[in-house]
Motif scaffolding. Structure first.
Motif, PDB file in Angstrom:
ATOM      1  N   LEU A 237      43.692  47.421  55.299  1.00 42.70           N
ATOM      2  CA  LEU A 237      43.212  46.097  55.717  1.00 42.70           C
ATOM      3  C   LEU A 237      41.690  46.026  55.680  1.00 42.70           C
ATOM      4  N   SER A 238      41.033  47.157  56.025  1.00 43.02           N
ATOM      5  CA  SER A 238      39.560  47.167  56.062  1.00 43.02           C
ATOM      6  C   SER A 238      38.935  47.172  54.676  1.00 43.02           C
ATOM      7  N   THR A 239      39.692  47.624  53.671  1.00 42.05           N
ATOM      8  CA  THR A 239      39.097  47.725  52.331  1.00 42.05           C
ATOM      9  C   THR A 239      39.586  46.617  51.411  1.00 42.05           C
ATOM     10  N   LYS A 240      40.885  46.660  51.075  1.00 41.57           N
ATOM     11  CA  LYS A 240      41.397  45.695  50.090  1.00 41.57           C
ATOM     12  C   LYS A 240      41.309  44.262  50.612  1.00 41.57           C
ATOM     13  N   PHE A 241      41.815  44.039  51.821  1.00 45.09           N
ATOM     14  CA  PHE A 241      41.844  42.686  52.381  1.00 45.09           C
ATOM     15  C   PHE A 241      40.435  42.132  52.571  1.00 45.09           C
ATOM     16  N   VAL A 242      39.576  42.938  53.213  1.00 43.39           N
ATOM     17  CA  VAL A 242      38.213  42.469  53.502  1.00 43.39           C
ATOM     18  C   VAL A 242      37.418  42.272  52.218  1.00 43.39           C
ATOM     19  N   SER A 243      37.538  43.218  51.272  1.00 43.30           N
ATOM     20  CA  SER A 243      36.749  43.098  50.040  1.00 43.30           C
ATOM     21  C   SER A 243      37.208  41.897  49.221  1.00 43.30           C
ATOM     22  N   LYS A 244      38.542  41.675  49.168  1.00 39.49           N
ATOM     23  CA  LYS A 244      39.035  40.542  48.380  1.00 39.49           C
ATOM     24  C   LYS A 244      38.664  39.213  49.028  1.00 39.49           C
ATOM     25  N   LEU A 245      38.734  39.167  50.356  1.00 41.79           N
ATOM     26  CA  LEU A 245      38.510  37.891  51.032  1.00 41.79           C
ATOM     27  C   LEU A 245      37.029  37.639  51.293  1.00 41.79           C
ATOM     28  N   PHE A 246      36.428  38.512  52.108  1.00 40.43           N
ATOM     29  CA  PHE A 246      35.087  38.210  52.599  1.00 40.43           C
ATOM     30  C   PHE A 246      33.984  38.505  51.582  1.00 40.43           C
ATOM     31  N   LEU A 247      34.086  39.642  50.881  1.00 38.88           N
ATOM     32  CA  LEU A 247      33.003  39.990  49.958  1.00 38.88           C
ATOM     33  C   LEU A 247      32.963  39.035  48.760  1.00 38.88           C
ATOM     34  N   ILE A 248      34.144  38.670  48.216  1.00 31.47           N
ATOM     35  CA  ILE A 248      34.168  37.736  47.078  1.00 31.47           C
ATOM     36  C   ILE A 248      33.753  36.339  47.542  1.00 31.47           C
ATOM     37  N   LEU A 249      34.223  35.952  48.744  1.00 32.61           N
ATOM     38  CA  LEU A 249      33.803  34.663  49.313  1.00 32.61           C
ATOM     39  C   LEU A 249      32.291  34.641  49.523  1.00 32.61           C
ATOM     40  N   GLY A 250      31.762  35.760  50.038  1.00 30.30           N
ATOM     41  CA  GLY A 250      30.305  35.861  50.242  1.00 30.30           C
ATOM     42  C   GLY A 250      29.538  35.752  48.941  1.00 30.30           C
ATOM     43  N   LEU A 251      30.070  36.370  47.876  1.00 36.21           N
ATOM     44  CA  LEU A 251      29.426  36.290  46.557  1.00 36.21           C
ATOM     45  C   LEU A 251      29.376  34.843  46.066  1.00 36.21           C
ATOM     46  N   LYS A 252      30.491  34.116  46.241  1.00 36.73           N
ATOM     47  CA  LYS A 252      30.538  32.710  45.796  1.00 36.73           C
ATOM     48  C   LYS A 252      29.558  31.848  46.587  1.00 36.73           C
ATOM     49  N   ILE A 253      29.471  32.110  47.896  1.00 39.38           N
ATOM     50  CA  ILE A 253      28.542  31.333  48.739  1.00 39.38           C
ATOM     51  C   ILE A 253      27.102  31.607  48.310  1.00 39.38           C
ATOM     52  N   ILE A 254      26.780  32.888  48.036  1.00 37.94           N
ATOM     53  CA  ILE A 254      25.422  33.232  47.589  1.00 37.94           C
ATOM     54  C   ILE A 254      25.105  32.539  46.271  1.00 37.94           C
ATOM     55  N   LYS A 255      26.067  32.563  45.335  1.00 41.05           N
ATOM     56  CA  LYS A 255      25.840  31.958  44.015  1.00 41.05           C
ATOM     57  C   LYS A 255      25.639  30.452  44.117  1.00 41.05           C
ATOM     58  N   SER A 256      26.472  29.782  44.953  1.00 45.98           N
ATOM     59  CA  SER A 256      26.417  28.316  44.981  1.00 45.98           C
ATOM     60  C   SER A 256      25.356  27.778  45.931  1.00 45.98           C
ATOM     61  N   ILE A 257      25.107  28.485  47.048  1.00 47.79           N
ATOM     62  CA  ILE A 257      24.160  27.941  48.046  1.00 47.79           C
ATOM     63  C   ILE A 257      22.812  28.661  47.966  1.00 47.79           C
ATOM     64  N   ASP A 258      22.813  29.980  48.231  1.00 55.34           N
ATOM     65  CA  ASP A 258      21.534  30.703  48.278  1.00 55.34           C
ATOM     66  C   ASP A 258      20.807  30.677  46.936  1.00 55.34           C
ATOM     67  N   GLN A 259      21.555  30.933  45.865  1.00 55.11           N
ATOM     68  CA  GLN A 259      20.921  30.957  44.547  1.00 55.11           C
ATOM     69  C   GLN A 259      21.179  29.660  43.778  1.00 55.11           C
ATOM     70  N   GLY A 260      21.784  28.668  44.419  1.00 59.00           N
ATOM     71  CA  GLY A 260      22.113  27.405  43.753  1.00 59.00           C
ATOM     72  C   GLY A 260      21.359  26.229  44.342  1.00 59.00           C
ATOM     73  N   TRP A 261      22.065  25.478  45.205  1.00 57.04           N
ATOM     74  CA  TRP A 261      21.484  24.231  45.719  1.00 57.04           C
ATOM     75  C   TRP A 261      20.232  24.467  46.558  1.00 57.04           C
ATOM     76  N   SER A 262      20.234  25.507  47.395  1.00 63.15           N
ATOM     77  CA  SER A 262      19.047  25.723  48.241  1.00 63.15           C
ATOM     78  C   SER A 262      17.841  26.118  47.394  1.00 63.15           C
ATOM     79  N   GLU A 263      18.075  26.779  46.250  1.00 64.59           N
ATOM     80  CA  GLU A 263      16.974  27.076  45.320  1.00 64.59           C
ATOM     81  C   GLU A 263      16.476  25.784  44.661  1.00 64.59           C
TER      82      GLU A 263
END
Length: 575
Positions: free
Chosen positions: A504-530
């Motif tokens: 649960l700590s590796t597969k579940f968290v990496s698939k859910l939170f890390l990929i979600l975090g990557l998308k948020i960084i791409k669209s907000i931090d490196q996207g609209w906010s830029e």
């Protein structure tokens, strides 16, 4: 060069440990508390102050940490001999000790965060020390699990701006019933259960065994994992009589039970000891949530002594067996390593709570106070069954290491060879035997008599004897036990894999939170906010300045043309 650094570090830490221990004796006998404030910065009405709290509790804990650290460094002279990066290793250990010191003496959330983050960062560097894929994965799991607690601590710091100071020690008694302090308590508890690896953040502790064994002896037995417990001992006033303490009690007992069951299924020597640490952390956390911080502190110190010794002995065995950690290969090594196995079994017996060793004084007292307390049957059951499981896996370890034939290689050279490792172990052996009684006399000078019915009084002894018998029988009939494990394969897999927490700590968290975090960084931090932030403003000013520069650098015709255009516009506007 590296050996001289080891010796200098050993003598330096040992001398400071003895000095702090004598200071502790003075402070506890004369009831002294020293509070030092150093104002770093004042801005309007807010001031950032570096604070240090020296009382008997912090001095004793610092003395123990420095003592164990000095012996671990001395032990490393033999264990890490021939390592090209020995200096780097010693410097990392010293940085770790510095971070721990900062955490122990801080009554201020800002300076606690410095020590807290220092522990997280240095422990990550130590876990990935061997630089292979397993170490990198374990280091990442350790860092990300602890990061949740760091964020909770940052949020607590932000919320304490409402009070005008970060010195939580001033507000504990005054505002313990207010909503703000309850929220801060919740955040601090979240930070503590990530650092002390309680459910659901337990999976990083056995994974962190990828670090060198001296690191495990120091970091994952006596310092890093107990930092969360120590923080909650300081914050214990806030938890009394709240729903947070009830949740913490359940989490602590479940962690204790889960680790005890998991250790009986495990065959990796270091992971068995890591799960044993997890079990004892659950015990400390649960007794702390019941409103007995002094008992939790007492067990924290005694546990640090025998668990560091246990890790050191395990390191010596692994070293001699060509880095093999599987206990099934270790039959009868008591004949080749009598001194190491002697120390290891004394540490094991102290862990089981054998009368008059270090673990007995704290563990027996805790279980008798549990019997005396007003608890439901589930918590009582989890406490005593977990104690039985502790004895069970300890005697399983004794059976596999002491009986039968040596199962590793037909040609072997296994003997107590490295004197620096043996001296390091013998230094802790003395305290693993006498430390519990010495500490109980110092911390609890007036003895407390716990009067219980006979059946409750002997319950601890009863579950220990049953656990000892079960551990021996299960190890003796390994074939039958393995067949039963295969018969109930799903249940065995569930119990033996820490209730699927690593998955649960590796597969579940990496698939859910890390990929979600990557998308948020791409669209907000490196996207609209830029686009609407720094980068957008930069492009707008750059384009306009280039047009302006084009006019300025060009010839007179364009200047005259632009002047005429502006003149025409001005005339039209005037008309």
């Amino acid at each position: 060069m590296s050996l001289s650094i080891c010796l200098v570090s050993f003598y330096f830490l040992m001398s400071w440990s003895l000095f702090l221990f004598f200071m502790f004796l003075k402070f506890i006998l004369m009831d002294i508390v020293i509070f030092i404030e150093w104002e770093l910065l004042t801005l309007n009405s807010g001031s950032i102050v570096m604070t240090f709290l020296f009382d008997w509790m912090s001095l004793l804990f610092m003395s123990f940490v420095l003592f164990i650290s000095s012996l671990v460094i001395y032990y490393s002279m033999g264990y890490m001999y021939g390592d090209y990066n020995m200096n780097r290793f010693i410097i990392l250990v010293l940085l770790f000790v510095l971070s721990m010191m900062l955490l122990i003496i801080s009554p201020n959330l800002i300076s606690i965060l410095l020590g807290w983050d220092g522990l997280g960062l240095v422990s990550y560097c130590l876990v990935i020390y061997y630089q292979n894929e397993k170490s990198y994965n374990a280091g990442m799991m350790t860092a990300l699990s602890n990061r949740i607690g760091d964020v909770a601590l940052l949020m607590a710091i932000a919320w304490m701006l409402n009070f005008g100071s970060w010195n939580y020690i001033f507000y504990l008694d005054v505002m313990s019933n207010s909503f703000e302090m309850q929220l801060i308590c919740l955040l601090v508890v979240l930070a503590a259960i990530t650092k002390s690896a309680q459910i659901p953040f337990s999976s990083w502790l056995p994974a962190a065994m990828a670090a060198p064994t001296p690191v495990s002896a120091l970091v994952h037995s006596s310092t890093l994992v107990t930092a969360g417990i120590y923080l909650l001992i300081r914050f214990n006033v806030l938890m009394e009589g709240t729903i947070v303490s009830v949740i913490l009690l359940l989490l602590g007992c479940l962690t204790m039970f889960m680790a005890g069951v998991g250790a009986n299924f495990e065959f990796d020597l270091k992971k068995i000891i890591a799960l044993s640490t997890l079990s004892q952390l659950g015990l400390m956390m649960s007794i702390l949530s019941m409103g007995m911080p002094m008992l939790a502190y007492f067990h924290l110190l005694t546990h640090a002594l025998f668990k560091a010794l246990l890790f050191m002995c395990a390191g010596s065995v692994i070293h001699n067996m060509g880095n093999c950690q599987d206990i099934r290969f270790m039959g009868g090594i008591v004949n080749q390593l009598p001194l190491t196995l002697g120390c290891m079994n004394i540490a094991n017996l102290a862990l089981c709570g054998t009368p008059f060793l270090a673990g007995f004084y704290s563990k027996d007292l805790i279980l008798e106070m549990v019997s005396l307390s007003y608890l439901n049957i589930l918590i009582y059951f989890l406490y005593f069954v977990s104690t039985g499981l502790t004895v069970c896996y300890s005697f399983r370890l004794v059976y596999y290491s002491m009986t039968g034939m040596f199962n590793f290689k037909s040609l072997n050279s296994v003997f107590d060879e490295e004197w620096s490792m043996i001296k390091g172990m013998l230094g802790l052996l003395f305290l693993a035997i006498f430390g519990g009684s010495m500490l109980s006399w110092l911390i609890f000078p007036s003895p407390s008599v716990i009067v219980l019915p006979l059946n409750l009084k002997i319950m601890t002894l009863f579950v220990s004897v049953i656990g000892m018998w079960l551990g021996y029988e299960m190890s003796k009939f390994k074939l039958v036990w393995n067949l039963y494990s295969y018969k109930f394969y799903s249940l065995s897999t569930f119990l033996g894999s820490m209730w699927f927490m690593p998955i649960l700590s590796t597969k579940f968290v990496s698939k859910l939170f890390l990929i979600l975090g990557l998308k948020i960084i791409k669209s907000i931090d490196q996207g609209w906010s830029e686009m609407f932030g720094g980068q957008g403003i930069y492009l707008f000013i750059k384009n306009n300045s280039m047009i302006n520069q084009y006019f300025q650098m060009n010839n007179l015709k364009i200047f005259l043309l632009s002047f005429i255009v502006w003149l025409i516009i001005l005339v039209i506007v005037m008309i």
